[in-house]
Structure formats: C-alpha cells, structure tokens
Design a protein around this motif. Structure first.
Motif, PDB file in Angstrom:
ATOM      1  N   GLU A  97       0.799  -1.225   0.000  1.00  0.00           N
ATOM      2  CA  GLU A  97       0.000   0.000   0.000  1.00  0.00           C
ATOM      3  C   GLU A  97       0.835   1.280   0.000  1.00  0.00           C
ATOM      4  OE1 GLU A  97      -3.794  -0.713   2.515  1.00  0.00           O
ATOM      5  OE2 GLU A  97      -2.262  -2.009   3.431  1.00  0.00           O
ATOM      6  N   ILE A  98       1.865   1.327   0.847  1.00  0.00           N
ATOM      7  CA  ILE A  98       2.678   2.545   0.929  1.00  0.00           C
ATOM      8  C   ILE A  98       3.575   2.693  -0.296  1.00  0.00           C
ATOM      9  CG2 ILE A  98       4.541   3.648   2.206  1.00  0.00           C
ATOM     10  CD1 ILE A  98       3.290   2.516   4.774  1.00  0.00           C
ATOM     11  N   LEU A  99       4.267   1.620  -0.677  1.00  0.00           N
ATOM     12  CA  LEU A  99       5.195   1.724  -1.807  1.00  0.00           C
ATOM     13  C   LEU A  99       4.493   2.103  -3.122  1.00  0.00           C
ATOM     14  CD1 LEU A  99       7.895  -1.064  -1.299  1.00  0.00           C
ATOM     15  CD2 LEU A  99       8.056   1.398  -0.893  1.00  0.00           C
ATOM     16  N   PRO A 100       3.336   1.528  -3.455  1.00  0.00           N
ATOM     17  CA  PRO A 100       2.649   1.988  -4.668  1.00  0.00           C
ATOM     18  C   PRO A 100       2.287   3.469  -4.606  1.00  0.00           C
ATOM     19  CG  PRO A 100       1.789  -0.136  -4.003  1.00  0.00           C
ATOM     20  CD  PRO A 100       2.681   0.323  -2.896  1.00  0.00           C
ATOM     21  N   GLU A 101       1.936   3.958  -3.419  1.00  0.00           N
ATOM     22  CA  GLU A 101       1.619   5.380  -3.257  1.00  0.00           C
ATOM     23  C   GLU A 101       2.865   6.237  -3.503  1.00  0.00           C
ATOM     24  OE1 GLU A 101      -0.100   7.967   0.426  1.00  0.00           O
ATOM     25  OE2 GLU A 101      -1.258   6.169  -0.111  1.00  0.00           O
ATOM     26  N   ILE A 102       3.973   5.800  -2.946  1.00  0.00           N
ATOM     27  CA  ILE A 102       5.236   6.524  -3.164  1.00  0.00           C
ATOM     28  C   ILE A 102       5.626   6.459  -4.640  1.00  0.00           C
ATOM     29  CG2 ILE A 102       7.712   6.502  -2.663  1.00  0.00           C
ATOM     30  CD1 ILE A 102       7.032   5.584   0.164  1.00  0.00           C
ATOM     31  N   ARG A 103       5.398   5.318  -5.262  1.00  0.00           N
ATOM     32  CA  ARG A 103       5.712   5.153  -6.697  1.00  0.00           C
ATOM     33  C   ARG A 103       4.976   6.189  -7.527  1.00  0.00           C
ATOM     34  NH1 ARG A 103       7.641   4.862 -10.977  1.00  0.00           N
ATOM     35  NH2 ARG A 103       8.063   3.067 -12.301  1.00  0.00           N
ATOM     36  N   GLU A 104       3.729   6.435  -7.212  1.00  0.00           N
ATOM     37  CA  GLU A 104       2.947   7.425  -7.954  1.00  0.00           C
ATOM     38  C   GLU A 104       3.460   8.838  -7.713  1.00  0.00           C
ATOM     39  OE1 GLU A 104       0.581   6.945 -10.321  1.00  0.00           O
ATOM     40  OE2 GLU A 104       1.366   4.910 -10.108  1.00  0.00           O
ATOM     41  N   ILE A 105       3.863   9.133  -6.478  1.00  0.00           N
ATOM     42  CA  ILE A 105       4.417  10.445  -6.157  1.00  0.00           C
ATOM     43  C   ILE A 105       5.703  10.680  -6.949  1.00  0.00           C
ATOM     44  CG2 ILE A 105       5.482  11.826  -4.320  1.00  0.00           C
ATOM     45  CD1 ILE A 105       3.508  10.496  -2.366  1.00  0.00           C
ATOM     46  N   LYS A 106       6.567   9.664  -6.999  1.00  0.00           N
ATOM     47  CA  LYS A 106       7.827   9.792  -7.735  1.00  0.00           C
ATOM     48  C   LYS A 106       7.565   9.976  -9.238  1.00  0.00           C
ATOM     49  CE  LYS A 106      10.330   9.303  -4.081  1.00  0.00           C
ATOM     50  NZ  LYS A 106      11.146  10.418  -3.543  1.00  0.00           N
ATOM     51  N   LYS A 107       6.588   9.260  -9.739  1.00  0.00           N
ATOM     52  CA  LYS A 107       6.231   9.378 -11.162  1.00  0.00           C
ATOM     53  C   LYS A 107       5.728  10.784 -11.458  1.00  0.00           C
ATOM     54  CE  LYS A 107       3.366   7.136 -14.684  1.00  0.00           C
ATOM     55  NZ  LYS A 107       2.350   6.075 -14.924  1.00  0.00           N
ATOM     56  N   ARG A 108       4.890  11.311 -10.573  1.00  0.00           N
ATOM     57  CA  ARG A 108       4.333  12.663 -10.759  1.00  0.00           C
ATOM     58  C   ARG A 108       5.427  13.733 -10.704  1.00  0.00           C
ATOM     59  NH1 ARG A 108       1.265  14.160  -5.745  1.00  0.00           N
ATOM     60  NH2 ARG A 108       3.376  14.818  -5.157  1.00  0.00           N
ATOM     61  N   ASP A 109       6.374  13.552  -9.757  1.00  0.00           N
ATOM     62  CA  ASP A 109       7.427  14.555  -9.555  1.00  0.00           C
ATOM     63  C   ASP A 109       8.627  14.369 -10.468  1.00  0.00           C
ATOM     64  OD1 ASP A 109       5.808  15.523  -7.564  1.00  0.00           O
ATOM     65  OD2 ASP A 109       6.960  14.630  -5.916  1.00  0.00           O
ATOM     66  N   GLY A 110       8.656  13.266 -11.201  1.00  0.00           N
ATOM     67  CA  GLY A 110       9.790  13.003 -12.079  1.00  0.00           C
ATOM     68  C   GLY A 110      11.045  12.593 -11.328  1.00  0.00           C
ATOM     69  N   SER A 111      10.892  12.093 -10.111  1.00  0.00           N
ATOM     70  CA  SER A 111      12.038  11.687  -9.292  1.00  0.00           C
ATOM     71  C   SER A 111      12.392  10.236  -9.571  1.00  0.00           C
ATOM     72  CB  SER A 111      11.709  11.867  -7.807  1.00  0.00           C
ATOM     73  OG  SER A 111      12.743  11.340  -6.997  1.00  0.00           O
TER      74      SER A 111
END
Length: 286
Positions: A97-111
């Motif tokens: 649950e947490i890692l997929p959420e972080i994955r989306e944040i990184k994708k959005r921010d280009g990190s």
C-alpha cells in the motif's frame, strides 16, 4: 581473582552512570533499575579489574580509552533483539500500500530515487527485509533505491555488514521461500546474497546527535521500530521531531506495534491502511 561477593553500586554512582548513559544514547534507567544496571555492568567492572563502580565511572569519563569503553557499555545496556520479516502486517502495508503510493508520487514529480531509513537497525534483519520487499515487488527496477541503516552499536553494525545469520533469525512463516531466494546456506548459517546487500548502506548514528543529523538526507520512509520505548519523554520528542524534519512531505514513519505518538507529537497523521495503521507526515498548509 575475584571473590563471590557482588560489587556494590551506590546510589550516587548509579545516578552518575545512568545520566552518562542517557546523555550518550537516550536510553533511560529509572530509579528502580539500579540492580539491572549493576548486573549488566559487573562483568565490565571486573574485566578492567576495578574494585568499584566508582573506578569504572571515572574510567568512562577520563581514560584515553573512554570512547571505546562507552561504546562497549552502550552495546551491553541496549536491546538488539530482532529477526527477519518482523511485524508482518506492517510490512504488508509497506509493500502493498505505501510503496505503490510513493511510486505514484515519484512518477508525478519526475524523481528517480526512493530513500528509506532503518533507524536502530541492530544486526541488519530489518534493512535487508526492506531490500527483499523491493526485489519482490518488481515495481521499482527503473528507480534508484537507497536503504540507509544506522545503529549506536559498532558491534551490531559489523554483524549487519557481514550479513551472516543463524536459524533463529528466521521466525516467521514467510521466511522459508525468502531463504531459498535470497540467502546462501553455509553449514549451519545463512549468508545474505549480494543482490540484497547492494541497496543497503550501514552506518553509525546516535539518534540524539543533533549536529550529525544535519548530514542525513530527506527520506520517503523511516522505520524506527522498538527503539524509542527505551527513551524518556524529552528524548522521544527530540527524536520524533528530527524524524519529521528528515521526512519528505507526506513521508511515512513506521514505529513498533507497542509504540505510539500519543503525548509525543501531533505533527503526524495516523493513516488506516488495509493491513495496518502507519504514521504519515502531515503537510503544513500555506
């Protein structure tokens, strides 16, 4: 030769020793813990052939070898009990649950980086567990994963870097398949594979050292499980405030199941995931 008479620990020296331990590590011995501290440190007093705890205290304060002895003392008085895949419900919340959420944040921010901190990592089981969960997920092959693992004990850090474990380090039902995939059996021990090791970096760090904390980068997730239970309230607040500053916006703090932030901090939101409840950094408005 030493006789069988126990070495006495006076109230005065007990106070000096427990204050030294507290200032050095945050570990707090209350007034009812004198016998516990005396029993844990008697061997150290005898090893140096001192006749009293007073002599040992002055050795810790003024001898040229004081830093090495203090590190040994902290190793004795702190608890390093751990094992692989500890508190599995929380780990499922992290991986599913947490890692997929972080994955989306990184994708959005280009990190392209995810940074995890295992604070109070002991002999490395937690940090290597996190690394294995990333390998199992197969969602992060295009990202750089950094797992930063720290402890106050040089001895356990040496053991963690070796990455060799006995059977008792694997106590959960989820361990058998992971042993087969990520360990190399050597007689009666199990050595962690290089593909797990490569994303984990171990280092010495005192959680109460404000000066050194300035060198720690921002993290996406901080694991600090079953560590602050040994701290008194001022030390707990200091460490939790430091974690808040070191987390990225909306970053996650994973404590042990017996720990909570009640009366410690209101800076985190308690997120209710399907598998477990986890603290998340509350983003300040404005």
């Amino acid at each position: 030769m030493f006789n069988d008479e126990p070495i006495e620990l006076s109230d005065e020296i007990f106070k000096l020793l427990k204050d030294l331990i507290y200032k050095s590590s945050g570990v707090w011995f209350d007034e009812n813990s004198k016998d516990i501290l005396r029993m844990r440190l008697t061997n150290s007093v005898q090893r140096h052939q001192f006749r009293s705890f007073k002599d040992y205290y002055y050795f810790l304060r003024y001898d040229r070898e004081k830093d090495a002895e203090l590190a040994s003392l902290l190793d004795i008085v702190t608890n390093h009990e751990t094992y692989f895949f500890r508190e599995m419900a929380q780990l499922k919340a992290f991986s599913e649950e947490i890692l997929p959420e972080i994955r989306e944040i990184k994708k959005r921010d280009g990190s392209k980086e995810i940074k995890i901190w295992s604070a109070g990592c002991s002999t490395g089981e937690e940090a290597y567990t996190i690394a294995m969960l990333f390998l199992e997920s197969k969602m992060f092959n295009d990202l750089n994963i950094e797992i930063f693992a720290t402890d106050i004990s040089h001895r356990v850090l040496h053991s963690a870097r070796r990455g060799v474990y006995q059977k008792h380090a694997f106590r959960t039902t989820d361990s058998a398949e992971m042993i087969k995939k990520y360990f190399i059996q050597e007689e009666n021990s199990y050595k962690i594979s290089d593909k797990v090791k490569e994303n984990v970096n171990f280092g010495y760090f005192n959680l109460l050292d404000s000066d050194k904390s300035a060198f720690i980068n921002r993290m996406d997730v901080i694991f600090c499980r079953n560590v602050i239970i040994y701290f008194d309230m001022p030390a707990k607040k200091k460490v939790i405030d430091m974690f808040y500053e070191k987390l990225n916006n909306s970053g996650f703090l994973l404590l042990g199941h017996s720990e909570s932030l009640i009366n410690i901090s209101t800076a985190f939101t308690l997120r209710h995931f399907k598998n477990d409840m986890v603290y998340q950094k509350a983003v300040k408005s404005g």
